[in-house]
Structure formats: structure tokens, C-alpha cells
Design a protein around this motif. Structure first.
Motif, PDB file in Angstrom:
ATOM      1  N   ALA A 153      23.390 -11.530 -15.364  1.00 29.05           N
ATOM      2  CA  ALA A 153      23.923 -12.837 -14.953  1.00 29.05           C
ATOM      3  C   ALA A 153      23.468 -13.189 -13.541  1.00 29.05           C
ATOM      4  CB  ALA A 153      25.442 -12.823 -15.037  1.00 29.05           C
ATOM      5  N   ASP A 154      23.409 -12.186 -12.670  1.00 28.56           N
ATOM      6  CA  ASP A 154      23.009 -12.430 -11.279  1.00 28.56           C
ATOM      7  C   ASP A 154      21.538 -12.835 -11.185  1.00 28.56           C
ATOM      8  OD1 ASP A 154      23.378 -12.260  -8.321  1.00 28.56           O
ATOM      9  OD2 ASP A 154      21.897 -10.665  -8.550  1.00 28.56           O
ATOM     10  N   SER A 155      20.672 -12.068 -11.861  1.00 28.47           N
ATOM     11  CA  SER A 155      19.237 -12.388 -11.798  1.00 28.47           C
ATOM     12  C   SER A 155      18.948 -13.713 -12.487  1.00 28.47           C
ATOM     13  CB  SER A 155      18.407 -11.268 -12.427  1.00 28.47           C
ATOM     14  OG  SER A 155      18.737 -11.087 -13.791  1.00 28.47           O
ATOM     15  N   GLN A 156      19.677 -14.002 -13.555  1.00 26.11           N
ATOM     16  CA  GLN A 156      19.493 -15.280 -14.242  1.00 26.11           C
ATOM     17  C   GLN A 156      19.878 -16.438 -13.336  1.00 26.11           C
ATOM     18  OE1 GLN A 156      21.488 -15.608 -17.995  1.00 26.11           O
ATOM     19  NE2 GLN A 156      20.381 -17.445 -18.586  1.00 26.11           N
ATOM     20  N   ALA A 157      20.968 -16.299 -12.606  1.00 24.00           N
ATOM     21  CA  ALA A 157      21.425 -17.358 -11.707  1.00 24.00           C
ATOM     22  C   ALA A 157      20.431 -17.609 -10.582  1.00 24.00           C
ATOM     23  CB  ALA A 157      22.783 -16.990 -11.129  1.00 24.00           C
ATOM     24  N   ARG A 158      19.747 -16.534 -10.113  1.00 22.21           N
ATOM     25  CA  ARG A 158      18.831 -16.659  -8.984  1.00 22.21           C
ATOM     26  C   ARG A 158      17.429 -17.102  -9.405  1.00 22.21           C
ATOM     27  NH1 ARG A 158      17.133 -12.693  -6.768  1.00 22.21           N
ATOM     28  NH2 ARG A 158      16.806 -13.504  -4.655  1.00 22.21           N
ATOM     29  N   ASN A 181      18.692 -23.914 -10.831  1.00 14.93           N
ATOM     30  CA  ASN A 181      19.193 -23.501  -9.516  1.00 14.93           C
ATOM     31  C   ASN A 181      18.489 -22.266  -8.970  1.00 14.93           C
ATOM     32  OD1 ASN A 181      21.200 -25.589  -9.452  1.00 14.93           O
ATOM     33  ND2 ASN A 181      22.435 -24.368 -10.858  1.00 14.93           N
ATOM     34  N   ASN A 182      17.277 -22.015  -9.430  1.00 14.60           N
ATOM     35  CA  ASN A 182      16.513 -20.862  -8.977  1.00 14.60           C
ATOM     36  C   ASN A 182      16.192 -20.937  -7.481  1.00 14.60           C
ATOM     37  OD1 ASN A 182      14.613 -23.014 -10.327  1.00 14.60           O
ATOM     38  ND2 ASN A 182      13.366 -22.030  -8.736  1.00 14.60           N
ATOM     39  N   VAL A 183      15.958 -19.775  -6.864  1.00 15.80           N
ATOM     40  CA  VAL A 183      15.490 -19.736  -5.471  1.00 15.80           C
ATOM     41  C   VAL A 183      14.047 -20.246  -5.433  1.00 15.80           C
ATOM     42  CG1 VAL A 183      17.025 -17.855  -4.818  1.00 15.80           C
ATOM     43  CG2 VAL A 183      14.745 -17.327  -5.731  1.00 15.80           C
ATOM     44  N   ILE A 184      13.584 -20.630  -4.245  1.00 15.51           N
ATOM     45  CA  ILE A 184      12.285 -21.281  -4.124  1.00 15.51           C
ATOM     46  C   ILE A 184      11.132 -20.399  -4.602  1.00 15.51           C
ATOM     47  CG2 ILE A 184      11.884 -20.563  -1.723  1.00 15.51           C
ATOM     48  CD1 ILE A 184      10.612 -23.338  -1.268  1.00 15.51           C
ATOM     49  N   GLY A 185      11.299 -19.072  -4.485  1.00 16.71           N
ATOM     50  CA  GLY A 185      10.248 -18.160  -4.942  1.00 16.71           C
ATOM     51  C   GLY A 185       9.986 -18.252  -6.429  1.00 16.71           C
TER      52      GLY A 185
END
Length: 300
Positions: A155-160, A165-169
Motif C-alpha cells: 500500500a505504501d509503495s503504491q501510494a508513492r 499522486n506519485n512522487v516526481i521520480g
């Protein structure tokens, strides 16, 4: 009195002439190299060019997702130069530093260490994560904004990592380079199914450079090739003995290439060097032909 004043002046003039002559001899002997600055770009800017005009396009493989593309008029574009992670989060992926080669333009598809060492090449300009259109001389580049392949393992990696809502990377910009009448798409680490609005651009590519085995699964690669039907496919982002480390987790592309040849009955060209020259004539009538650099990559 006048003679005493004149004599030192004559001596100084003679010394100056002798020094100048020696300096000229030294300059002639050393033959300074041509300046590396935007002189050539100023000329190209004045003369213009036509990216759709047929001509020979040279592609050189520097390993991973790094390709140097040379237009018929000699303009050079380097894609995704790599580096090792400087934060210590990831282990060492590459055995060497990326070579400091001279190029006109450096492109980076996304902000990951194995694609964004834009400071390493000696480049005249840098286009990081280009979205939109860039044109110079006989090169035109279209950057297509989309998303990196995301990680849904937790769930954490999916959210990031997963949109929206992904991080810019985990933003990725597919780069479509047109020159010599060819349209070459650099996929980067893009997700397997881009936004449908990009299909218009991707269904017209001649050469599709795709990550094999690590970012995309074989089934995903096969689906992409069937959907966009390029004239040629070039595998990228795979393990290379002498360049990448075992701890990187990268895998060889040999299995995919063998399957594509035996199961899909594709025309596979296993190259015996790190460079390839293509044109509209060489690709005429081809259908998902595979050009595989295999173990070969440029080292300088």
C-alpha cells in the motif's frame, strides 16, 4: 642623448617581434583543437533543416538506456546517461562512470539515477523530462508526458509510485526523436499502457526502444509492440557484462530476443558492434524487426 633613448626602444621592438614569432611557431606546432561551444549550433540555427528528409541515422549504444543518435546533418542527441545512486539507498549498479563524450543535446526521460546523469556528458544543451516540442536543424523532439511503471507491491509503495499522486521520480516523458525521415521513440521506464491520448504519436513510430525484462514483462513488451506496430524494436535497460553489476537486479535480454525470433518468427538482427545505421530505405517493408546490441556497448 637621443641615441641613448633610441637604442632601448629598438631593443624592445626586436624582443617583441622575436617573442611573437616564437609564439606563432608554438601555436602552429600544437595546432589547438576546435572550440567546443555553440558555434556549430549557431550555424545550424541559421541554415535550418528538415527532420522528415530521408537520410542515414546513426545509433550508438552506451549501455542501459543510453543511445547516441546522430542526424544526417551531424547533430547529436544522447538519451538517458546513467550513474550510480549517490544517496546510498541503492547499491552500485554500474562498474564505471558514464563517459564524458561531446554531444549537442542530452535528453533524460525521468529523474532516476540510471537515467539522469546529465552532468556527465560534455553537452551543449540539456533537456530533462522534456514535454512538448523542440526543433533544431534536422532534428525534432516531441516529449510525451506520462507515468513511470509503478510498484503496487504494498500500500505504501503504491501510494508513492502509482498515479495520480506519485512522487516526481515516477513521472516519465517518452521522447520521440524525428530525423532522417525516421521517428525513434525512447520509452524510458514508462508504464505498459500509456494514456490513450499518446496513441496518436506512438502508432507512427519507426523505431521503438523498450526496456526488456526489468521494467516491462515479456507479455507487456509483446502487447506494446503489437499495439504500436513499429518497423523496428531495440531492446534496452538489460544486464550487460562489463557494465552492470549482478546486485542491480537487471536481467539479460537474450531470452526475450530468442523467444521473439522462435515464437513470433520475427526478423532478429544480432549486431556485432555497438553502432547501427538506419534509414527509411533499410526499414522499408520491415515489421517489428529486432536490432539487438547484445553484449556490445560504447565505452568512450
Amino acid at each position: 642623448m637621443r641615441l641613448r633613448t633610441f637604442a632601448p626602444i629598438v631593443l624592445l621592438v626586436l624582443l617583441a617581434l622575436t617573442f611573437d614569432a616564437r609564439a606563432q611557431q608554438s601555436e602552429t606546432a600544437t595546432a589547438p583543437s576546435p572550440a567546443w561551444n555553440d558555434n556549430s549550433l549557431i550555424i545550424v540555427q541559421k541554415e535550418g533543416g528538415d527532420p522528415t528528409r530521408a537520410g542515414d541515422v546513426k545509433i550508438e549504444f552506451y549501455g542501459h538506456d543510453a543511445f547516441k543518435i546522430t542526424s544526417p546533418k551531424g547533430l547529436t542527441v544522447l538519451t538517458d546517461p546513467w550513474r550510480n545512486d549517490s544517496t546510498g539507498v541503492y547499491p552500485k549498479w554500474f562498474l564505471n562512470e558514464f563517459p564524458a563524450l561531446r554531444v549537442d543535446i542530452v535528453l533524460s526521460t525521468h529523474a532516476h539515477f540510471d537515467h539522469d546523469a546529465v552532468e556527465r556528458p560534455n553537452a551543449l544543451m540539456v533537456l530533462e523530462r522534456l514535454v512538448g516540442q523542440f526543433k533544431l536543424g534536422d532534428i525534432e523532439i516531441n516529449g510525451l508526458a506520462d507515468k513511470h511503471q509503478c510498484d503496487s507491491a504494498s500500500a505504501d509503495s503504491q501510494a508513492r509510485t502509482c498515479p495520480p499522486n506519485n512522487v516526481i521520480g515516477f513521472d516519465n516523458a517518452i521522447q520521440v526523436i524525428e530525423t532522417g525521415g525516421l521517428r525513434i521513440a525512447i520509452w524510458g521506464d514508462n508504464r505498459a499502457v500509456p494514456d490513450p491520448s499518446l496513441d496518436h504519436y506512438l502508432k507512427n513510430v519507426d523505431v521503438l526502444i523498450l526496456p526488456i525484462e526489468t521494467i516491462l514483462t515479456r507479455d507487456e513488451v509483446d502487447a506494446i509492440v503489437r499495439k504500436y506496430d513499429p518497423k523496428a524494436v531495440i531492446p534496452a535497460h538489460y544486464f550487460l557484462n562489463g557494465l552492470t553489476t549482478d546486485i542491480s537486479g537487471l536481467e539479460s535480454a537474450d531470452g526475450w530476443v530468442n523467444d521473439w525470433e522462435k515464437i513470433h518468427h520475427s526478423d532478429v538482427r544480432r549486431l556485432d558492434s555497438a553502432d547501427l545505421t538506419l534509414s527509411t530505405a533499410t526499414l522499408k517493408g520491415s515489421h517489428s524487426r529486432v536490432y539487438y546490441f547484445g553484449k556490445h556497448f560504447e565505452k568512450k
